[in-house]
Structure formats: C-alpha cells, structure tokens
Design an enzyme around this catalytic site. Structure first.
Site, PDB file in Angstrom:
ATOM      1  N   CYS A 159      -8.078  -1.709   7.483  1.00 26.14           N
ATOM      2  CA  CYS A 159      -6.698  -2.179   7.465  1.00 26.14           C
ATOM      3  C   CYS A 159      -6.397  -3.074   8.660  1.00 26.14           C
ATOM      4  CB  CYS A 159      -5.821  -0.940   7.504  1.00 26.14           C
ATOM      5  SG  CYS A 159      -4.112  -1.322   7.621  1.00 26.14           S
ATOM      6  N   ARG A 199       0.573  -4.103  -4.262  1.00 22.44           N
ATOM      7  CA  ARG A 199       0.786  -3.165  -3.168  1.00 22.44           C
ATOM      8  C   ARG A 199       1.098  -3.927  -1.886  1.00 22.44           C
ATOM      9  NH1 ARG A 199      -2.108   0.502   0.849  1.00 22.44           N
ATOM     10  NH2 ARG A 199      -1.218   2.523   0.489  1.00 22.44           N
TER      11      ARG A 199
HETATM   12  P1  IMP Z   1      -9.843   5.027   5.718  1.00 18.33           P
HETATM   13  O1  IMP Z   1     -10.086   6.430   5.220  1.00 18.33           O
HETATM   14  O2  IMP Z   1      -9.648   4.970   7.198  1.00 18.33           O
HETATM   15  O3  IMP Z   1     -10.890   4.085   5.265  1.00 18.33           O
HETATM   16  O4  IMP Z   1      -8.449   4.558   5.102  1.00 18.33           O
HETATM   17  C1  IMP Z   1      -8.171   4.583   3.724  1.00 18.33           C
HETATM   18  C2  IMP Z   1      -6.714   4.265   3.506  1.00 18.33           C
HETATM   19  O5  IMP Z   1      -6.429   2.937   3.950  1.00 18.33           O
HETATM   20  C3  IMP Z   1      -6.259   4.257   2.062  1.00 18.33           C
HETATM   21  O6  IMP Z   1      -6.013   5.536   1.543  1.00 18.33           O
HETATM   22  C4  IMP Z   1      -4.986   3.399   2.116  1.00 18.33           C
HETATM   23  O7  IMP Z   1      -3.860   4.113   2.518  1.00 18.33           O
HETATM   24  C5  IMP Z   1      -5.307   2.427   3.227  1.00 18.33           C
HETATM   25  N1  IMP Z   1      -5.684   1.105   2.721  1.00 18.33           N
HETATM   26  C6  IMP Z   1      -6.451   0.786   1.659  1.00 18.33           C
HETATM   27  N2  IMP Z   1      -6.620  -0.540   1.556  1.00 18.33           N
HETATM   28  C7  IMP Z   1      -5.935  -1.082   2.572  1.00 18.33           C
HETATM   29  C8  IMP Z   1      -5.706  -2.427   3.005  1.00 18.33           C
HETATM   30  O8  IMP Z   1      -6.218  -3.401   2.464  1.00 18.33           O
HETATM   31  N3  IMP Z   1      -4.886  -2.597   4.086  1.00 18.33           N
HETATM   32  C9  IMP Z   1      -4.318  -1.542   4.705  1.00 18.33           C
HETATM   33  N4  IMP Z   1      -4.534  -0.267   4.380  1.00 18.33           N
HETATM   34  C10 IMP Z   1      -5.327  -0.034   3.307  1.00 18.33           C
END
Ligand code: IMP
EC number: 1.1.1.205
Length: 543
Positions: free
Chosen positions: A355, A464
């Site tokens: 993100c 989104r």
């Molecule tokens: P991770 O577990 O740290 O990889 O985060 C996953 C979470 O990031 C997801 O459940 C979403 O809430 C968020 N997310 C998914 N795609 C994006 C994006 O493109 N930008 C920002 N947040 C994202």
C-alpha cells in the site's frame, strides 16, 4: 512511586523478616512477590497516548510476559469476528485477486478461519467461487473433469498430461449432474494405440458407486473394499454429483477447527463488494450462492455511499448476512458505520505491505494506534474489530489481538501459498508468486488483461480506489512478488501454534482473557527504542 496501605503493611513485614549482611539489608526471598510495588511497563492506555508517544505500530512495542500455569496447546483462539459469527481461529484472508479465490477460501475455512473472496471479477464469477466454497465437502471432489462417451482416448491423454488425473468419469453430457455412464482409468487406455477410439468403446461400465449423502468415512470404506481407484458419488437419478479418489485417502484429514454455519454445516464464506448501485445486484448473486459475510471493500469507509449500502443490506437481508464495514482508523469513522448497522469493522488505512496510500494521499494512521482506538470505541457497542494489513509475522498477530482486535486479516502473509491464485514462476533462483495491491494499476487493468467478461463495471478494484470519472488514475498500491510459502495447510497451523505460545508467555489462556487483562491494565506493554528493535531481531551472526 505511590505506596498504598498494603504496601506499607508489607513494608512492616519486611522490617521484621529482613536480614542484614554487612551494610546491605535484604528482604526475605520467600516473600519476594509481596514486595512488588506498582507494575512494570505501561498500560495499553498509557502506551497509546498519542500526545506523548505519537502513533504506534506493531514493531514499536512489546508485551511484557506474565505467568504461565497452562500448556500452550490449551490456549483457545476462539473469537467472535462479527456480531453473529464465531471462529475457532481469528484469521481472515484479504479480498485480493492474488490472495483469495475458491481454494484459499475453502482451506482458510477448513483451518478455522475465513477467506474473503475478492470482487475484481464479474459478479457471476465471484458468485461461482462462493458457491464452490459452500458446496465443498472435505474429501469429495466436487468439480471433477468429466468427458462424454464420444470423446476419444486422445482427450483422456491430454487431460492426464495437463492435470495429472487418470480416472475420468464419463457422463451423458460430459458434465457434473448428468447421468454417469462409465469411467475411463489409466489401465483402460494403457496399451491402446489408436488415439481416435471413442471412450464408449474403452470405458469401464461395471461401476462401484456410492449414493449422495454418504459420509466421508463410509465412502472411504467402500473405496478401500472395492479396490478401485475412484468412487463416483451419484444421486437418486444416477447423476454424478462428486468423486472420491483413492490417492486422496490419506490426505483426507479431519479438520476439527473448520468454520461451519451452525445450521447447514457448510463452510463459512465471506466476499467483498463495493458500495455502488450495481454492487447490489452483485450482492444478490453472492447471497443466492450462500454467502455468510459481506465485506464492504473501501479504503476510506466513512462515506455516504457506505452508510447507505449498510442500511440497504440490513433492510434487504436482515440478520441473515453479517456486514463487515470499513476501512476505518478513527473513532469518528467507526461511530458512523456502527450507527448505520455494521456487524464488525475492518481497521487499517495505509498499513498494507503493498500500500502506498499514506504516501500518496497523506492520510491513514499507524496500525497499532488505529486498532487500539477503534477497538476500544467499538467494544462499548459489542462490535468486533478486524485488524487489516501490516501483519508481517505471528508476533504481529498476537499484538493486534492484544490491542483489541477480534481477528486479523492477512494479504502478504498468505500470498505465495499453494492456495493463493496465480502460477509460480522463477526469478534469480527463487520460486515466486505475484502479489499486488488492489489499488495498483496492474489490478485495475485486470479485466482488460485477464479475460474476464471485459465490462468495465466488472472491475471492482478500480472502484475501491478511484472514482469512475477519474481521468488520471493515481495508484494507491504496487505490484510485486512474494516467495513460495508452501501450503496454508502447514502455514496456518504454524500461525496457530505461534499465537498459542505468544498467549502462553503473556499468561492468557484465551482471547477474551487477553482482552480483559489488557483492559484491566494487568497485561503490560513497553515501547521499543530503535536499538531495542535491532536487539529484538536476529543480529550478530556471521551467516
Ligand atoms: P498486507 O497483509 O500487509 O499485505 O495487507 C493487506 C491489506 O492491504 C488488504 O487486506 C487491504 O486492506 C489492503 N490493500 C490491498 N490492496 C491495497 C492497495 O492497493 N492499496 C492500499 N491498501 C491495499
């Protein structure tokens, strides 16, 4: 330091029980616990005082150890993740097209969590995935490849080469839920030289079958005694409904933690939708397919659109469908969604590994503070909170739950597993799978590149993060790759066990106890300096 009355009394006792050695006075070691004055570390509230400490995230603090009087294996991880749904393990997989499709959702549910199926596809494709999760029966192959009697030996060889299957059921129209006519096994065609022979001339028609409704144990017994390689399961009309394979016999383990709806005994399934009016039609299809939980997928959930969507869903589906609303990171955002009728809140803005929202939009909140503040507020209304994003290891899960979350949602930690969508590829000797943010340009363009129905309104990722009227798209995520982590059937049990050990060290036998003792200031925390963080990681090794 404040001395209360008990402590003063203790001090009197101390005087009578202390011993003197040269110039130093010692307390009686047998009464050491009595001389504890105050508590080590900080309460969660003191630690999360942002005026003093700023916004904190998982790496910024540690939980101080407590007292162990139980084995780690006895720690219960049961948790209520929405107003009406309780899981045996507090794990959710993110609604991302490189994380959760059918396979991930089935396996997450089998292991006690729940998968949230992404919406970056057409409503029919998403509903189909939900249906497959709901219809899944452990051990039974519910989507076997079938052929018709008029297919040829060459077709069987092609399927064997492509998928490795060797026993192919032959049905009247080559599909499931059609009359079962025979089965073609490897042996039927092993020495058959003419590839153009029709299957009706080589298939085995002397079949051993079991009737729909048979339990896995009974079916396995029939399979064992029949000495056949496959056991077709048929309904009362003789139509094929599923298949059991001898090669799977040993793999059909029990899943005692499986997340199942109490009434139907089917696996629990969640799916994401947006908040536009066409998402109402999408949701109808998902509910018809058996959906249990809908996740309103928005990076900033405090909007008129989401509030109206929550009200619409509650009015249309009542208590048959639980809503996880979000995402939120402040109490103010949470209040709006709780008031509208949310059954749980998803917390996180900018904390995801892929993100870039915090840098590009300049909004968001460090995840530890976000989880603590929202969970503390939502707890007053008995609304569970899900810590979404930024979970990099099992320790982060323990911390998120200690800060008040009822479950964690993971993307990167589950990407790159056997059950995540996509193919493995090699780069510089590493086996990798793609992992991308749903706000990355790569994900937005999926419908154009990956051959779904091709209609722009099928692509919910774009919605989104962008307004459809946006001419210039500003990405909020990136695309990359993660290393192969193997199957979640091994990885999730590791997470469960790691979490149980974390809770054991803290001295909390279950998650309610963890939360209660944090609220009661019994569980203590300590902030970590930059050098403390280095000390806590692996360091000083030659290799
Ligand atoms: P991770 O577990 O740290 O990889 O985060 C996953 C979470 O990031 C997801 O459940 C979403 O809430 C968020 N997310 C998914 N795609 C994006 C994006 O493109 N930008 C920002 N947040 C994202």
């Amino acid at each position: 330091m404040v001395h209360n009355e008990t402590q003063n009394n203790d001090f009197e006792t101390f005087k009578s029980t202390s011993t003197k050695s040269s110039n130093t006075t010692y307390f009686d070691p047998k009464q050491a616990t009595k001389y504890l004055i105050g508590a080590d570390g900080l309460s969660a509230e003191e630690m999360m005082d942002s005026r003093k400490n700023g916004g904190l995230t998982y790496n910024d603090f540690l939980i101080l150890p407590g007292y162990i009087d139980f084995p780690a294996s006895e720690v219960s991880l049961e948790s209520r993740i929405t107003r009406n749904i309780v899981l045996k393990t507090p794990f959710m997989s993110s609604p991302m097209d490189t994380v959760t499709e059918t396979d991930m959702a089935i396996n997450m549910a089998l292991l006690g969590g729940v998968g949230v199926i992404h919406s970056n596809c057409s409503p029919d494709e998403q509903a189909d995935m939900v249906r497959k999760v709901k219809k899944f029966e452990n051990g039974f192959i519910t989507d076997p490849v079938c052929l018709t009697p008029n297919h040829t030996v060459a077709d069987v060889r092609r399927i064997k080469a492509q998928f490795g299957y060797s026993g192919i059921p032959i049905t009247a129209n080559g599909k499931l839920y059609s009359i079962l006519l025979g089965i073609v096994t490897a042996r039927d065609i092993q020495f058959h030289e003419d590839d153009t022979t029709l299957l009706k001339d080589v298939m085995t028609t002397d079949l051993v079958v079991a009737q729909e409704g048979v339990t896995l144990d009974e079916a396995n017994q029939i399979l064992r005694s029949s000495k056949r390689g496959k056991l077709p399961i048929v309904n009362s009309r003789g139509e094929l409904v599923s298949l059991l394979a001898r090669s799977d016999l040993l793999k059909n383990l029990n899943f005692p933690l499986a997340s199942k709806s109490p009434h139907s005994k089917q696996l629990i399934c969640a799916a994401a939708v947006g908040t536009r009016s066409d998402d109402k039609l999408r949701l109808r299809k998902l509910v018809d397919a058996g959906l249990d939980i809908v996740v309103l997928d928005s990076s900033q959930g405090n909007s008129l659109f989401q509030i109206e969507m929550i009200k619409y869903i509650k009015k249309t589906y009542g208590d048959n469908l639980d809503i996880i609303a979000g995402n939120v990171v402040t109490r103010e955002q949470a209040a709006s969604l709780i008031e509208a009728g949310a059954d749980a809140l998803r917390v996180g803005m900018g904390s995801g590994s892929i993100c870039i929202t915090q840098e590009i939009m300049s909004v968001g909140r460090p995840q530890g503070s976000a989880v603590y503040k929202v969970a503390q507020f939502a707890d007053q209304f008995d609304i569970p909170v899900i810590a979404d994003g930024g979970i990099q290891n099992v320790g982060h899960i323990t911390k998120a739950l200690a800060l008040g979350a009822s479950a964690v949602m993971m993307g990167s930690l589950l990407a790159g597993t056997t059950e995540s969508p996509g193919e493995y590829f090699y780069h510089e000797g590493q086996r990798l799978k793609k992992y991308r943010g749903m706000g990355s340009l790569d994900a937005m363009e999926r419908h154009a590149t990956q051959g779904t129905s091709g209609k722009s309104n099928d692509n919910n990722a774009a919605k989104r993060y962008f307004s459809e009227r946006d001419v210039v798209k500003v990405a909020q995520g990136v695309a990359g790759a993660v290393v192969d982590k193997g199957s979640i059937r091994k990885f999730v049990p590791y997470l469960i066990s790691g979490l149980q050990h974390g809770l054991q060290d803290i001295g909390a036998k279950n998650l309610k106890r963890l939360r209660d003792d944090v609220k009661g200031d019994k569980i203590r925390f300590e902030l970590r300096t930059a050098s403390a963080q280095i000390e806590g990681g692996v360091h000083g090794l030659y290799s």
